[in-house]
Design an enzyme around this catalytic site. Structure first.
Site: not given
Length: 301
Positions: A204, A110, A275
């Site tokens: 992502e 992330s 996630h």
């Protein structure tokens, strides 16, 4: 690329929060796994129990934690316990001189994408992987095990994903790079930007609008960043914000497929990274092999 040494039981690892603050109690499952199951000595950074507005301590506290762990030759791996926002603020204050003399694994995903990109520019492999705050998540067993295997240098079976109507068959070999699409976009034209030519890129994201993904993919295409890719791995785009009163007209995967339609590299969708509980560890910088066929996709680590 420099590959940091694999871990061995009894060695020391550091845990710190590079970005957003957290509830310290959420780390108890990770402490148990790292200390009891993996037999590692865990050094806890001050940032684990610090807060400064949304951050796990101010930039000085988080930066000092990270710098001390980068410099400490006894620490063999550094885990960012969570993402959120904040690691980007630390990059320009860090000194990697001692780290490059005794490289170690940096683990996270992330927001930590920016650090993976920065390390890649320095020629050091790192691990895009589940973070300690999530070790207690139901269904995360595969994610944790894939991380353990890569950290300890054990064989890893090929990662697979099922067939998808938007997949583009083909095979490719190249260094694996990528992470969160938003953070990758923010590295463009900075000292942390990764040269994507000849690379297998994985992407992502979470909590984005469809139009923002469209805008980022257009930026990558228009700036020429997609033209030299060896392959594209599209992971999970979770918790997307859908405007029901003004529908965009495409799914997130259709948006991505549209922007890479003019190229011939293999593309696979719905890969287990992102996630989500099944977020398999990706060795950033390692040469990997991607195979996309009519029956599904395989990434050989």
């Amino acid at each position: 690329m420099i590959r940091p040494p694999f871990l061995q039981p009894g060695q020391q690892v550091g845990l710190m929060a590079m970005a957003s603050r957290l509830d310290y109690d959420t780390l108890q499952p990770a402490f148990r796994i790292l200390r009891e199951e993996w037999q590692l000595e865990v050094l806890e950074g001050e940032s684990l129990q610090s807060s400064h507005y949304q951050f796990a301590g101010d930039d000085f506290v988080r930066g000092r934690d990270l710098q001390q762990m980068l410099d400490n030759p006894d620490i063999r791996a550094i885990f960012s316990v969570r993402g959120g926002y904040g690691s980007y603020r630390l990059l320009d204050q860090l000194d990697f001189t001692r780290f490059l003399k005794t490289p170690k694994w940096i683990i996270g995903f992330s927001d930590i994408t920016v650090l993976h990109c920065h390390l890649h520019r320095m020629g050091v492999q790192s691990l895009h992987a589940i973070m300690p705050k999530l070790f207690g998540t139901e269904g995360a067993e595969d994610s944790i095990e894939s991380l353990r295997r890569l950290l300890f240098g054990e064989p890893v079976d090929p990662y697979t994903s099922p067939a998808d109507s938007l997949n583009r068959p083909g095979s490719a070999s190249g260094q694996l790079v990528g992470g969160n699409l938003t953070l990758l976009t923010h590295t463009l034209c900075t000292p942390s930007e990764v040269d994507l030519r000849g690379k297998i890129l994985f992407i992502e994201d979470i909590d984005e609008t469809l139009y923002s993904v469209d805008r980022m993919m257009i930026q990558f295409r228009r700036s020429g960043r997609l033209a030299g890719l060896a392959g594209l791995v599209v992971g999970q785009f979770s918790e997307m914000r859908i405007n029901e009163s003004a529908p965009f007209g495409k799914t997130v995967n259709e948006i991505i497929a549209e922007q890479v339609a003019g190229f011939d590299f293999p593309v696979c969708f719905n890969f287990p990274v992102g996630h989500v509980p099944r977020n398999l560890a990706m060795p950033v910088g390692r040469v990997t092999q991607l195979e996309v066929t009519e029956t599904g996709s395989r990434l050989m680590i």
